[in-house]
Design an enzyme around this catalytic site. Structure first.
Site, short mmCIF file in Angstrom:
data_model
loop_
_atom_site.label_atom_id
_atom_site.label_comp_id
_atom_site.label_asym_id
_atom_site.label_seq_id
_atom_site.Cartn_x
_atom_site.Cartn_y
_atom_site.Cartn_z
N LYS A 49 0.84 -1.20 0.00
CA LYS A 49 0.00 0.00 0.00
C LYS A 49 0.88 1.25 0.00
CE LYS A 49 0.90 1.48 4.33
NZ LYS A 49 1.51 2.78 4.67
N ALA A 79 9.60 -0.41 5.03
CA ALA A 79 9.64 0.60 3.98
C ALA A 79 8.47 1.58 4.01
CB ALA A 79 9.67 -0.09 2.62
N GLY A 136 4.79 -6.33 6.04
CA GLY A 136 4.45 -7.30 7.07
C GLY A 136 2.95 -7.44 7.24
N SER A 137 2.24 -6.31 7.23
CA SER A 137 0.78 -6.33 7.38
C SER A 137 0.13 -7.03 6.20
CB SER A 137 0.24 -4.90 7.50
OG SER A 137 0.68 -4.29 8.70
N ASP A 165 -2.54 -1.75 10.15
CA ASP A 165 -2.65 -1.72 8.69
C ASP A 165 -3.30 -2.98 8.11
OD1 ASP A 165 -1.65 0.80 8.16
OD2 ASP A 165 0.43 0.12 7.95
#
Length: 291
Positions: free
Chosen positions: A10, A98, A103-104, A137
């Site tokens: 995203k 980043a 990860g989410s 997130d």
């Protein structure tokens, strides 16, 4: 049984910190957009009750500290599932740490895969209620597309999707400590508040130039990323309609009408950015590839 999921990254077209909450979190206002850069998350049933992980990128924890592991554990507990033997394999393409929710996205991919694998038939809303306990997130990464996210990120409302464009992502070598960034806000406040109403009008009219003119991330007021200025200058000089940092950084993105301009910019950015990707907007957060 094996299920493979594309878990999309995203970007934040707008990110404003509205207030500090009593629970230590922060109320946010974010216009979030899924993009075509993705990790591949494969979930497979195995004998026993252990959750095991593998990943093709070094430095990613392969135990209960991994968001994907936490997401699986939370899903099993929420649904009172005892048959918990699974293996999760993650092929990373989204850069780590980043500001792109890598990860989410992986955690969301696991939840979506398990919902299919165990035939729990939960709605996106119910999946998000599981995911938000793991990471703010994750609800967006489950739903994806183009959304207004409020609260800590769990209150999601649709806005009209971006028109066709090319999004250039450039992650500098400089790292970012998100905790320190929020601490700077708590201690000093913000210098400037983004034009949230103007951005919502631009989003609803789908005016790409106006959207790009309204893009803003308040973290840029607190986080020092030395390469950011040069990255933005290169993007603008090659025709970017707008540039902004995503999440708590350090990735900077530029929005282009032409792929050729994005490609030219990417070549010039190689001295300033560690990871560079050209992608387009996508309409979902996760996509099941096969069963």
């Amino acid at each position: 049984m094996k299920i493979k999921v594309k878990a999309y990254a995203k970007i934040n077209l707008m990110l404003d910190i509205v207030a500090q909450r009593k629970d230590g979190y922060h109320d946010l206002f974010m216009i979030m957009q899924s993009v075509g850069l993705y990790d591949t998350v494969t979930v497979e049933k195995i004998k026993g009750k252990k959750i095991t992980l593998s990943c093709d990128e070094e430095g990613i924890p392969l135990n209960e500290k991994n968001i994907a592991y936490k997401a699986a554990d939370a899903f099993f507990k929420a649904n009172n599932i005892k048959d918990t033997g699974i293996h999760i394999d993650i092929k990373k393409r989204i850069p780590h740490a980043a500001g792109l929710a890598g990860g989410s996205a992986d955690g969301a991919g696991v939840i979506v895969a398990l919902n299919q694998m165990y035939n729990t038939n939960l709605s996106n809303k119910e999946l998000c209620q599981i995911g938000v306990k793991i990471g703010a997130d994750i609800p967006f990464c489950i739903c994806g597309g183009t959304l207004l996210a409020q609260g800590i990120g769990e209150v999601l409302n649709p806005v009209k999707p971006l028109r066709k464009c090319f999004i250039l992502l450039a992650k500098p070598k400089t790292g970012v400590n998100t905790g320190n960034a929020f601490k700077a806000f708590d201690e000093n406040g913000k210098v400037h508040t983004p034009d949230k109403l103007g951005m919502l009008y631009a989003m609803q009219s789908r005016d790409l130039e106006q959207i790009c003119s309204k893009m803003e991330n308040v973290f840029e007021q607190f986080i020092e990323v030395p390469e950011r200025v040069y990255i933005k200058e290169i993007m603008h000089s090659n025709g970017a309609l707008g540039t902004c940092m995503s999440g708590s950084g350090p990735t900077v993105f530029g929005i282009f009408l032409n792929k050729e301009d994005a490609e030219k910019s990417s070549e010039e950015l190689k001295n300033y950015a560690k990871d560079i990707h050209i992608c387009t907007p996508v309409s979902k957060g996760c996509k099941i590839e096969n069963e």
